[in-house]
Design an enzyme around this catalytic site. Structure first.
Site, mmCIF file in Angstrom:
data_model
loop_
_atom_site.group_PDB
_atom_site.id
_atom_site.type_symbol
_atom_site.label_atom_id
_atom_site.label_comp_id
_atom_site.label_asym_id
_atom_site.label_seq_id
_atom_site.Cartn_x
_atom_site.Cartn_y
_atom_site.Cartn_z
ATOM 1 C CG ASN A 185 -1.960 1.157 1.545
ATOM 2 O OD1 ASN A 185 -1.708 2.123 1.136
ATOM 3 N ND2 ASN A 185 -3.106 0.832 1.993
ATOM 4 C CG ASN A 237 13.673 -8.670 5.534
ATOM 5 O OD1 ASN A 237 14.349 -9.480 5.212
ATOM 6 N ND2 ASN A 237 12.526 -8.592 6.405
ATOM 7 C CB SER A 293 15.470 -14.682 -3.466
ATOM 8 O OG SER A 293 15.617 -16.300 -3.298
ATOM 9 C CE1 TYR A 334 10.189 -14.709 -2.807
ATOM 10 C CE2 TYR A 334 11.530 -16.321 -3.851
ATOM 11 C CZ TYR A 334 11.455 -15.401 -2.783
ATOM 12 O OH TYR A 334 12.466 -15.091 -1.562
ATOM 13 C CB ALA A 335 12.203 -17.054 -9.575
ATOM 14 C CE LYS A 373 12.485 -12.090 -2.712
ATOM 15 N NZ LYS A 373 12.638 -11.021 -1.829
HETATM 16 N N1 LIG Z 1 13.860 -17.739 3.942
HETATM 17 C C1 LIG Z 1 14.300 -18.045 2.983
HETATM 18 O O1 LIG Z 1 14.983 -19.101 2.716
HETATM 19 C C2 LIG Z 1 14.601 -16.981 2.038
HETATM 20 C C3 LIG Z 1 15.504 -17.145 0.949
HETATM 21 C C4 LIG Z 1 15.721 -16.087 0.122
HETATM 22 C C5 LIG Z 1 14.852 -15.065 0.243
HETATM 23 N N2 LIG Z 1 14.334 -14.665 1.031
HETATM 24 C C6 LIG Z 1 13.852 -13.396 1.411
HETATM 25 O O2 LIG Z 1 14.054 -12.839 2.667
HETATM 26 C C7 LIG Z 1 13.153 -11.924 3.014
HETATM 27 C C8 LIG Z 1 12.645 -12.216 4.433
HETATM 28 O O3 LIG Z 1 12.017 -13.475 4.573
HETATM 29 P P1 LIG Z 1 11.906 -14.294 5.698
HETATM 30 O O4 LIG Z 1 12.310 -15.893 5.292
HETATM 31 O O5 LIG Z 1 12.599 -13.630 6.824
HETATM 32 O O6 LIG Z 1 10.476 -14.347 5.980
HETATM 33 P P2 LIG Z 1 9.485 -14.280 7.120
HETATM 34 O O7 LIG Z 1 7.890 -14.575 6.530
HETATM 35 O O8 LIG Z 1 9.722 -14.974 8.312
HETATM 36 O O9 LIG Z 1 9.316 -12.756 7.424
HETATM 37 C C9 LIG Z 1 8.963 -11.620 6.591
HETATM 38 C C10 LIG Z 1 8.307 -10.756 7.405
HETATM 39 O O10 LIG Z 1 7.706 -9.676 6.340
HETATM 40 C C11 LIG Z 1 6.392 -9.372 6.941
HETATM 41 N N3 LIG Z 1 5.688 -8.984 5.463
HETATM 42 C C12 LIG Z 1 4.992 -9.730 4.503
HETATM 43 N N4 LIG Z 1 4.321 -8.885 3.702
HETATM 44 C C13 LIG Z 1 4.337 -7.763 4.107
HETATM 45 C C14 LIG Z 1 3.900 -6.413 3.681
HETATM 46 N N5 LIG Z 1 3.133 -6.366 2.732
HETATM 47 N N6 LIG Z 1 4.346 -5.317 4.179
HETATM 48 C C15 LIG Z 1 5.310 -5.405 5.497
HETATM 49 N N7 LIG Z 1 5.592 -6.381 5.984
HETATM 50 C C16 LIG Z 1 5.352 -7.507 5.341
HETATM 51 C C17 LIG Z 1 5.808 -10.620 7.360
HETATM 52 O O11 LIG Z 1 4.893 -10.210 8.194
HETATM 53 C C18 LIG Z 1 6.889 -11.090 8.265
HETATM 54 O O12 LIG Z 1 7.211 -10.509 9.570
HETATM 55 C C19 LIG Z 1 11.969 -11.802 1.831
HETATM 56 O O13 LIG Z 1 12.086 -10.673 0.905
HETATM 57 C C20 LIG Z 1 12.078 -13.188 1.120
HETATM 58 O O14 LIG Z 1 11.574 -13.353 0.046
HETATM 59 C C21 LIG Z 1 14.074 -15.683 1.944
#
Ligand SMILES: NC(=O)c1ccc[n+]([C@@H]2O[C@H](COP(=O)([O-])OP(=O)(O)OC[C@H]3O[C@@H](n4cnc5c(N)ncnc54)[C@H](O)[C@@H]3O)[C@@H](O)[C@H]2O)c1
Length: 256
Positions: A62, A86, A138, A152-153, A156
């Site tokens: 938003n 993030n 990612s 998703y890919a 990123k």
């Molecule tokens: N965990 C993995 O293996 C992995 C690998 C590569 C990349 N990532 C990327 O790392 C980042 C963090 O992921 P994570 O694994 O910590 O995920 P997670 O789901 O544990 O945490 C993500 C946080 O972002 C918040 N969030 C989601 N949508 C939102 C929005 N619209 N506005 C504000 N906050 C929002 C969620 O409520 C959550 O607290 C992401 O961008 C994800 O794509 C994760």
């Protein structure tokens, strides 16, 4: 301390990597503005920052919320030194399962929301002629085949491209833009992927984690702190002459 007197916004700060990054920055002296859509986890992270945090409930899908986030941060602290983009969403989907709603949902947060956070924060950083932006992309964005889904890919890949273009267009204002490309990292998103493997292959959670980690050259998935370490480096003065780069933190899964 790396971030004495620095003001840092961290999106998605309620859980996983965002939480680890926010707490690391606070420990290093920053005042952290926590932007998170989930009120409960937002409050929890705020309490954990030990008085160094300010919580602004934000849905980065938003644009009005993003504007509110930036104005509240500037109102409270007068400046923004660091933005860590993030927040991100995904779910396991096969090629033929991705719907238009899935596509819009992931792009609205991971690509569109991330860009407008960069743009709005950079407007403040331009006045200061200084700023550090760290985008969490990612290895999926570099074509890692084990991605949760193809859309998703794509989001990123967009983050990696926008990191380069943002870096080139903001360099004249002394704003650095870099990205981190995590591999498998032990967060809620990771658990979702593991549970998918558990259900599909009818194996235990331990076995699913073992099989997944066996594909990683260094033999383990990331802890959220592995990502916080890289974020702290890229947001600090140690990275003053680095921009437009996307660094893999993945135990050796991808090479470029
Ligand atoms: N965990 C993995 O293996 C992995 C690998 C590569 C990349 N990532 C990327 O790392 C980042 C963090 O992921 P994570 O694994 O910590 O995920 P997670 O789901 O544990 O945490 C993500 C946080 O972002 C918040 N969030 C989601 N949508 C939102 C929005 N619209 N506005 C504000 N906050 C929002 C969620 O409520 C959550 O607290 C992401 O961008 C994800 O794509 C994760």
């Amino acid at each position: 301390m790396k971030f004495e007197n620095k003001i840092a916004i961290v999106t998605g700060a309620g859980a996983g990597m965002g939480r680890a990054i926010a707490l690391r920055f606070a420990t290093e002296g920053a005042r952290v503005v926590l932007a998170e859509v989930n009120q409960e986890s937002l409050d929890e992270t705020l309490a954990a920052t030990g008085g160094r945090g300010m919580a602004v409930r934000t849905d980065i899908a938003n644009i009005g919320d993003i504007d509110e986030l930036i104005s509240r941060a500037v109102e409270a602290f007068g400046r923004i030194d660091i933005l860590v983009n993030n927040a991100g969403v995904t779910k396991p989907l096969g090629f033929f399962e991705v719907t238009e709603a899935d596509w819009d949902w992931m792009y609205s947060v991971n690509a569109r929301g991330l860009f407008f956070c960069m743009q709005r924060a950079a407007r403040e950083m331009v006045n200061q002629r200084a700023g550090k932006i760290v985008n969490i992309a990612s290895i999926a964005g570099k074509g890692f085949p084990g991605t949760s889904n193809i859309a998703y890919a794509g989001t990123k890949g967009a983050v990696i491209a926008m990191t380069r273009i943002g870096a080139s267009q903001l360099a004249r204002y002394n704003i650095n833009v870099n990205a981190i490309c995590p591999g498998a990292t032990r967060t809620n998103l990771f658990e979702m992927g593991i549970m998918e493997a558990v259900n599909k292959r009818k194996i235990t959670r331990e076995e699913a984690v073992r099989r997944m980690e066996a594909t990683i050259p260094l033999g383990r998935s990331n802890s959220p702190d592995d990502i916080a370490n890289m974020a702290a480096f890229l947001a600090s003065s140690e990275a003053d002459n680095i921009t437009g780069q996307s660094f893999n933190v993945d135990g050796g899964l991808m090479w470029d």
